[in-house]
Design a protein around this motif. Structure first.
Motif, short mmCIF file in Angstrom:
data_model
loop_
_atom_site.label_atom_id
_atom_site.label_comp_id
_atom_site.label_asym_id
_atom_site.label_seq_id
_atom_site.Cartn_x
_atom_site.Cartn_y
_atom_site.Cartn_z
N ALA A 99 -13.64 1.80 15.64
CA ALA A 99 -14.36 0.78 14.89
C ALA A 99 -14.62 1.22 13.45
CB ALA A 99 -15.68 0.45 15.59
N VAL A 100 -14.98 2.50 13.28
CA VAL A 100 -15.24 3.01 11.93
C VAL A 100 -13.96 2.98 11.09
CG1 VAL A 100 -15.86 5.07 10.60
CG2 VAL A 100 -17.20 4.44 12.61
N ALA A 101 -12.85 3.43 11.68
CA ALA A 101 -11.58 3.41 10.95
C ALA A 101 -11.17 1.99 10.58
CB ALA A 101 -10.49 4.07 11.80
N ALA A 102 -11.35 1.06 11.52
CA ALA A 102 -10.99 -0.33 11.27
C ALA A 102 -11.87 -0.94 10.18
CB ALA A 102 -11.11 -1.14 12.55
N LEU A 103 -13.15 -0.62 10.20
CA LEU A 103 -14.08 -1.16 9.20
C LEU A 103 -13.76 -0.61 7.81
CD1 LEU A 103 -16.47 -3.08 9.05
CD2 LEU A 103 -18.00 -1.12 9.40
N ILE A 104 -13.45 0.69 7.74
CA ILE A 104 -13.07 1.27 6.45
C ILE A 104 -11.80 0.61 5.93
CG2 ILE A 104 -12.25 3.36 5.29
CD1 ILE A 104 -14.13 4.97 7.06
N LEU A 105 -10.81 0.45 6.82
CA LEU A 105 -9.56 -0.16 6.40
C LEU A 105 -9.75 -1.60 5.95
CD1 LEU A 105 -6.56 0.01 5.95
CD2 LEU A 105 -6.19 -0.40 8.40
N SER A 106 -10.72 -2.30 6.52
CA SER A 106 -10.95 -3.69 6.13
C SER A 106 -11.39 -3.79 4.68
CB SER A 106 -11.98 -4.35 7.06
OG SER A 106 -13.28 -3.81 6.86
N PHE A 107 -12.29 -2.90 4.23
CA PHE A 107 -12.69 -2.99 2.81
C PHE A 107 -11.71 -2.26 1.91
CE2 PHE A 107 -15.37 0.82 3.86
CZ PHE A 107 -14.98 1.66 2.83
N TYR A 108 -11.03 -1.25 2.46
CA TYR A 108 -9.95 -0.60 1.70
C TYR A 108 -8.89 -1.64 1.32
CZ TYR A 108 -9.72 4.49 1.08
OH TYR A 108 -9.86 5.76 0.61
N GLY A 109 -8.55 -2.48 2.31
CA GLY A 109 -7.53 -3.50 2.07
C GLY A 109 -7.93 -4.47 0.97
N VAL A 110 -9.20 -4.84 0.94
CA VAL A 110 -9.70 -5.75 -0.10
C VAL A 110 -9.56 -5.11 -1.48
CG1 VAL A 110 -11.70 -6.99 -0.98
CG2 VAL A 110 -11.27 -6.92 1.48
N ILE A 111 -10.04 -3.86 -1.60
CA ILE A 111 -9.97 -3.17 -2.89
C ILE A 111 -8.52 -2.93 -3.30
CG2 ILE A 111 -10.60 -1.08 -4.13
CD1 ILE A 111 -13.02 -0.82 -2.29
N ALA A 112 -7.69 -2.51 -2.34
CA ALA A 112 -6.28 -2.29 -2.65
C ALA A 112 -5.59 -3.59 -3.08
CB ALA A 112 -5.57 -1.70 -1.44
N GLY A 113 -6.00 -4.70 -2.46
CA GLY A 113 -5.45 -6.00 -2.87
C GLY A 113 -5.83 -6.33 -4.30
N LEU A 114 -7.07 -6.05 -4.69
CA LEU A 114 -7.48 -6.26 -6.07
C LEU A 114 -6.66 -5.41 -7.03
CD1 LEU A 114 -11.37 -6.28 -5.62
CD2 LEU A 114 -9.91 -8.25 -6.08
N MET A 115 -6.40 -4.18 -6.63
CA MET A 115 -5.61 -3.27 -7.47
C MET A 115 -4.16 -3.76 -7.59
SD MET A 115 -7.02 0.30 -5.97
CE MET A 115 -8.72 0.82 -6.22
N LEU A 116 -3.62 -4.23 -6.47
CA LEU A 116 -2.25 -4.74 -6.49
C LEU A 116 -2.15 -5.95 -7.41
CD1 LEU A 116 0.61 -4.61 -5.36
CD2 LEU A 116 -0.16 -5.96 -3.39
#
Length: 445
Positions: A99-116
């Protein structure tokens, strides 16, 4: 079992993959922000010390448990359990790690999308093309999903052909881009002042409690500890390899890249100041420390004209690469658990995991800053320290000392006579839990 699960084909492959997991937003976004907000060079010095006093022992704990068990986090903790209570807690903490890994990846994905999106907008600006639909909520969702698909595509190829192969490609690209940007920024007006702030510590600030706690938390986050990624990566290590040496190399590479990121961002701040960008308030406090990369640097890029636009494209491309090297390791946590514990075929496990995490990412985008900050806080300030504590307890208190020694002797046959063996098990058993509890306590409101 090891063959069916996959294995890293070489020492270098593992080092690049594990360092790639550690190298991400924590290094290139979080570390420079913490440096700027916590005394500059004083923070750097404390961070470097704690990287080896705290991060390396805990990293070794995850790697050792993972290689011993040759399994995901849940199964690995169960293998070390010695009674019904610890076996029950293994299930609880195993799924908590997922759950912790999935939650981190969920906001990582948002930030990475902004960067992309920012990277593509900068590229379009180079050719005087209007970004059009590349802004707004819809664009954020689109780029987040693109990033998640890229992460899934790499993970589904497996350990050697996917994670290891792409880490071998992405990590050198990341380092080259970082060095190029450092060379460019250091030639700008104001960079020398930034170098002084970054490299010359104010010794009066070294023993400040707040600085020490911030440095400990940053070390923990930047090395991806307490998520289970390093444990699972450890399960893919050959028994021919020396775990202490591998752990030391991963720590060194991670710390080196964090240091290089600071060597880029801190001088860039002072270059931005020389171009009229406001960085500090009247009391000398950093403005918008958590938004440093997204507020300060774009203003710097704008002040440099078309050259700054190219610089912007390169910088955000570098951040996307850093995010991708971390995201593939985080996605491996739920994928390995679903495929090994529930028996779901790896491809289906990957699709299910990405679908659930992507849905959560979209929810974070729609609901705005409050829910996003809650996800960050719950995973990084509570979830990671708690799981790091669990790993230390299982190794230090439940794993029999002779069994632990036998595991480490595979790849390091003379380890029993080393200082590492005399200190590390005791250090993990007593000191690491106390330090992690201190970090955990400091995160409480």
């Amino acid at each position: 079992m090891a063959a069916s699960r996959g294995e890293f084909s070489s020492r270098l492959g593992f080092i690049l993959a594990a360092a790639g997991s550690a190298v991400g937003l924590g290094n290139i976004w979080g570390f420079p922000s913490q440096v700027a907000a916590n005394g500059g060079a004083a923070f750097v010095l404390v961070y470097l010390l704690l990287a080896f006093l705290i991060a390396y022992p805990v990293l070794m704990t995850e790697l050792a448990i993972g290689r011993f068990a040759k399994a995901n986090t849940l199964a690995a903790l169960k293998k070390l359990s010695i009674g019904p209570l610890s076996r029950f807690l293994s299930t609880v903490f195993g799924y908590l790690g997922v759950a912790v890994a999935a939650l981190i990846l969920s906001f990582y994905g948002v930030i990475a999308g902004l960067m992309l999106g920012q990277c593509l907008r900068s590229l379009l600006a180079l050719f005087a093309v209007e970004p059009g639909l590349l802004s707004g909520t819809g664009a954020s969702i689109f780029f987040t999903l693109v990033f998640m698909v890229l992460t899934l595509a790499i993970v589904l190829k497996g350990v050697s052909a996917g994670i290891e192969a792409w880490s071998r490609c992405l990590m050198p690209m990341l380092i080259v881009l970082l060095l190029v940007l450092i060379a460019i920024v250091l030639n700008q007006t104001g960079a020398k002042q930034g170098l002084k702030a970054y490299l010359l510590p104010d010794v009066s600030k070294l023993w400040q409690g707040e600085l020490m706690l911030s440095a400990m938390g940053q070390v923990f986050f930047s090395l991806s500890l307490g998520v289970g990624t390093m444990l699972i990566y450890g399960s893919y290590i050959s028994h021919r390899e020396s775990l202490p040496k591998l752990g030391a190399w991963v720590t060194l590479v991670d710390v080196a890249i964090a240091f290089l990121a600071g060597l880029l961002i801190i001088p860039a701040m002072y270059v931005a100041m020389s171009n009229g960008v406001e960085i500090f308030d009247a009391d000398g406090n950093l403005l918008a420390s958590s938004q440093l990369v997204f507020v300060v640097l774009p203003e710097l890029f704008k002040s440099l004209g078309s050259f700054g636009t190219l610089l912007s494209a390169l910088f955000f491309a570098m951040l996307v690469l850093a995010s991708l090297t971390s995201s593939i390791s985080m996605l491996e946590v739920p994928v390995a658990t679903l495929s090994e514990q529930i028996g779901i075929e790896r491809k289906k496990a990957g699709i299910i995991s990405v679908s659930v995490i992507s849905a959560l990412s979209v929810l974070l985008i729609w609901q705005g800053d409050a829910l996003f900050e809650l996800a960050v806080t719950a995973s990084t300030e509570y979830g990671q320290p708690l799981m790091g504590l669990v790993f230390s307890i299982y190794l230090g208190w439940l794993w029999q000392r002779q069994s632990l020694l036998k595991e480490l002797q595979q790849g390091s046959p003379h380890i029993a006579a080393t200082l590492f063996w005399r200190l590390w098990p005791v250090y993990v058993k007593y000191i690491c839990p106390l330090i992690i509890l201190l970090i955990f306590y400091s995160s409480l409101p």
